[in-house]
Design a protein around this motif. Structure first.
Motif, PDB file in Angstrom:
ATOM      1  N   THR A  29      68.040-125.104  53.334  1.00 16.44           N
ATOM      2  CA  THR A  29      67.340-124.591  52.152  1.00 16.44           C
ATOM      3  C   THR A  29      67.899-123.244  51.701  1.00 16.44           C
ATOM      4  O   THR A  29      67.914-122.948  50.502  1.00 16.44           O
ATOM      5  N   THR A  32      71.373-123.928  49.632  1.00 13.16           N
ATOM      6  CA  THR A  32      71.447-124.967  48.607  1.00 13.16           C
ATOM      7  C   THR A  32      72.272-124.479  47.425  1.00 13.16           C
ATOM      8  O   THR A  32      72.432-123.282  47.196  1.00 13.16           O
ATOM      9  N   VAL A  33      72.767-125.419  46.657  1.00 14.72           N
ATOM     10  CA  VAL A  33      73.622-125.098  45.511  1.00 14.72           C
ATOM     11  C   VAL A  33      72.841-124.317  44.453  1.00 14.72           C
ATOM     12  O   VAL A  33      73.399-123.468  43.761  1.00 14.72           O
ATOM     13  N   SER A  34      71.554-124.558  44.360  1.00 15.02           N
ATOM     14  CA  SER A  34      70.752-123.865  43.354  1.00 15.02           C
ATOM     15  C   SER A  34      70.531-122.388  43.696  1.00 15.02           C
ATOM     16  O   SER A  34      70.042-121.632  42.868  1.00 15.02           O
ATOM     17  N   MET A  35      70.925-121.966  44.898  1.00 15.52           N
ATOM     18  CA  MET A  35      70.736-120.577  45.311  1.00 15.52           C
ATOM     19  C   MET A  35      72.019-119.752  45.186  1.00 15.52           C
ATOM     20  O   MET A  35      72.119-118.680  45.770  1.00 15.52           O
ATOM     21  N   THR A  36      73.005-120.233  44.423  1.00 13.88           N
ATOM     22  CA  THR A  36      74.263-119.499  44.306  1.00 13.88           C
ATOM     23  C   THR A  36      74.153-118.255  43.434  1.00 13.88           C
ATOM     24  O   THR A  36      75.101-117.487  43.354  1.00 13.88           O
ATOM     25  N   TRP A  37      73.018-118.040  42.824  1.00 17.47           N
ATOM     26  CA  TRP A  37      72.816-116.854  41.997  1.00 17.47           C
ATOM     27  C   TRP A  37      72.732-115.583  42.833  1.00 17.47           C
ATOM     28  O   TRP A  37      73.017-114.496  42.354  1.00 17.47           O
ATOM     29  N   GLN A  38      72.336-115.695  44.099  1.00 17.95           N
ATOM     30  CA  GLN A  38      72.172-114.494  44.925  1.00 17.95           C
ATOM     31  C   GLN A  38      73.519-114.041  45.490  1.00 17.95           C
ATOM     32  O   GLN A  38      74.471-114.799  45.560  1.00 17.95           O
ATOM     33  N   TRP A  81      78.642-123.418  50.289  1.00 19.74           N
ATOM     34  CA  TRP A  81      77.922-122.551  49.358  1.00 19.74           C
ATOM     35  C   TRP A  81      78.890-121.606  48.655  1.00 19.74           C
ATOM     36  O   TRP A  81      78.802-121.407  47.438  1.00 19.74           O
ATOM     37  N   ASN A  84      80.987-123.457  46.069  1.00 24.22           N
ATOM     38  CA  ASN A  84      80.207-123.717  44.855  1.00 24.22           C
ATOM     39  C   ASN A  84      79.974-122.444  44.054  1.00 24.22           C
ATOM     40  O   ASN A  84      80.023-122.469  42.826  1.00 24.22           O
ATOM     41  N   LYS A  85      79.734-121.347  44.727  1.00 21.37           N
ATOM     42  CA  LYS A  85      79.460-120.090  44.038  1.00 21.37           C
ATOM     43  C   LYS A  85      80.684-119.604  43.274  1.00 21.37           C
ATOM     44  O   LYS A  85      80.578-119.182  42.131  1.00 21.37           O
TER      45      LYS A  85
END
Length: 122
Positions: A29, A32-38, A81, A84-85
């Protein structure tokens, strides 16, 4: 538990498969790919905090296999991660070697936790 060399039974402790699975889910969790903003340092800090806390709880008993499994899973997820980021394709030589993950980013390595302490060597 049983000794691998002689097969003799002994009373021992180790993390359960359920607790290892829960830790894997937590790493999943966090990466995840959706957390690449951090930021990368922020994510590595969260991963280190979770891994150290889990390791300190389970430091009694035989934990070598569990630590190695979590180390390999964490590095795999962090590499994915990071790719992807930064929109980096997977290369033949490999992106983000272990020395970069553990050295540059400062990811904690569970299988080497006790080896870094100076009083253990003495």
């Amino acid at each position: 538990m049983y000794l691998a060399s002689t097969g003799q039974a002994y009373l021992g402790f180790r993390p359960s498969k359920k607790s290892i699975r829960r830790m894997v889910e937590k790493i999943h969790t966090l990466t995840t790919v959706s957390m690449t903003w951090q930021g990368t340092t922020e994510l590595v800090g969260k991963l280190n905090r979770a891994l150290r806390g889990w390791a300190n709880y389970f430091e009694v008993g035989s934990v070598r296999r569990a630590y190695r499994a979590l180390d390999s899973y964490t590095t795999t997820r962090l590499r994915r991660w990071l790719r992807n980021k930064h929109k980096v394709r997977r290369r033949r030589g490999g992106t983000y070697p272990l020395s970069h993950l553990y050295g540059h980013f400062g990811l904690v390595r569970l299988s080497r936790l006790g080896h870094d302490v100076s009083w253990v060597k003495a």
